[in-house]
Design an enzyme around this catalytic site. Structure first.
Site, short mmCIF file in Angstrom:
data_model
loop_
_atom_site.label_atom_id
_atom_site.label_comp_id
_atom_site.label_asym_id
_atom_site.label_seq_id
_atom_site.Cartn_x
_atom_site.Cartn_y
_atom_site.Cartn_z
CG ASP A 74 -1.95 1.01 1.29
OD1 ASP A 74 -2.60 1.60 0.17
OD2 ASP A 74 -2.49 1.32 2.30
CG HIS A 75 -0.32 5.00 0.45
ND1 HIS A 75 -0.85 5.96 -0.56
CD2 HIS A 75 -1.53 4.55 1.17
CE1 HIS A 75 -2.24 6.19 -0.25
NE2 HIS A 75 -2.57 5.39 0.68
N GLY A 84 -7.75 8.18 7.79
CA GLY A 84 -7.88 8.66 9.13
C GLY A 84 -9.27 8.91 9.63
CB SER A 126 -11.90 4.37 9.02
OG SER A 126 -11.06 3.28 8.97
CE1 TYR A 152 -4.47 -1.42 10.77
CE2 TYR A 152 -3.88 1.03 11.07
CZ TYR A 152 -3.77 -0.34 11.54
OH TYR A 152 -2.88 -0.54 12.59
CB THR A 153 -8.22 4.44 10.96
OG1 THR A 153 -7.35 5.05 10.12
CG2 THR A 153 -8.36 5.44 12.13
P1 13P Z 1 -8.31 4.25 6.53
O1 13P Z 1 -7.44 4.10 7.68
O2 13P Z 1 -8.77 5.92 6.90
O3 13P Z 1 -9.30 3.54 6.81
O4 13P Z 1 -7.79 4.30 5.24
C1 13P Z 1 -7.02 3.33 4.86
C2 13P Z 1 -6.20 3.41 3.57
O5 13P Z 1 -6.76 4.35 2.76
C3 13P Z 1 -4.98 2.88 3.44
O6 13P Z 1 -4.25 3.06 2.30
#
Ligand code: 13P
Length: 279
Positions: free
Chosen positions: A82-83, A178, A208, A229-230
């Site tokens: 990711d990223h 976030g 999230s 994820y957050t």
């Molecule tokens: P969130 O943590 O805001 O849910 O986003 C996760 C994300 O986009 C990881 O690349």
């Protein structure tokens, strides 16, 4: 069963659903993702954002475990970077057996983003892996609202996809990473236009805090991968706090880890059920 990003997105396309992409930062997190996906009998993307989470656990260690457990899973799993923002970490992930990578050149001028994404795409291709890339800016944690200027332009996205040959496009249409400070307002028409003009699956980052209804609207317009994820990390933190408050005497780390894993599994299962988009 380990499969590529392209193949897992093809499954999503055939079912008008989105595949959940959850970020792993621990063994508990990896297990929670795979257990939730197996219970829901759904494909899942297990991803690692080295730029954000490399400080908690090294890519070389967690990556090995991600690939091993994904391979053993009863459902299709893509292990994804990711990223990724430098070729060294992308190559490290591919050497570990990742089946998808994201190259994030969204902060670069368009031409440079295209050139670097093309290079990353060629690298992924050498390993038989697929590639996601980003155009537009998603904004960072704590950002009040996204700025219109940073939203992905559908016409430019068409050129970007044609020139890079990517398998999926991370697009900016109102989500941020976030915790949201105010209710997110998503540009659904933009998703539809991006999807139509580029012909590739659209990726939502910053899952999230998006309502179930908005998730479904996005999926119906072409979002096929949702990064989330957050909230899983936050809810696991809440569960640990509650457990600690209710525990008299010693608090053992192994019990803390199990509490975290169970909480994350619950959050991931809930998200997967929504992303299935069953009417
Ligand atoms: P969130 O943590 O805001 O849910 O986003 C996760 C994300 O986009 C990881 O690349």
């Amino acid at each position: 069963m380990l499969i590529t990003l392209k193949n897992i997105l093809d499954i999503a396309e055939s079912k008008n659903m989105a595949v959940a992409a959850f970020n792993a930062t621990s063994l508990e997190g990896i297990m929670a993702v795979i257990e939730a996906a197996e219970e829901e009998n759904a494909p899942v993307i297990l991803q690692f954002a080295n730029a954000a989470h490399g400080k908690y656990v090294p890519l070389e260690k967690i990556g090995k475990i991600m690939v091993m457990l994904a391979d053993e899973a009863k459902v299709p799993v893509c292990v994804h970077m990711d990223h990724g923002n430098n070729f060294f970490e992308i190559k490290t992930a591919l050497d570990l057996g990742f089946t998808g990578i994201m190259y994030d050149g969204s902060a670069l001028p368009f031409k440079e983003n295209v050139a670097n994404t093309r290079y990353a795409a060629a690298l992924a291709d050498e390993y038989g892996a697929s590639i996601e890339a980003e155009l537009g800016a998603m904004g960072a944690e704590g950002v009040e609202d996204n700025i219109m200027g940073a939203y992905t332009d559908p016409e430019l996205a068409k050129i970007f996809v044609e020139e890079t040959g990517i398998d999926a496009l991370a697009a900016s249409f109102g989500t941020v990473h976030g915790i949201y400070k105010s209710e997110p307002k998503l540009d659904f028409e933009r998703i539809e236009n991006i999807r139509e003009l580029t012909g590739v699956p659209v990726v939502m980052h910053g899952g999230s805090g998006i309502s179930d209804e908005d998730f479904r609207r996005c999926i119906d317009r072409g979002v096929r991968k949702i990064n989330f994820y957050t909230y899983a990390a936050k809810f696991a933190g809440d569960a640990i706090r509650k457990m600690a408050e209710e525990t008299s005497g010693n608090l053992y780390s192994h019990d803390v880890f199990v509490t975290a894993r169970e909480s994350m599994k619950q959050t991931y299962g809930d998200a997967i059920r929504v992303f299935k988009n069953e009417k």
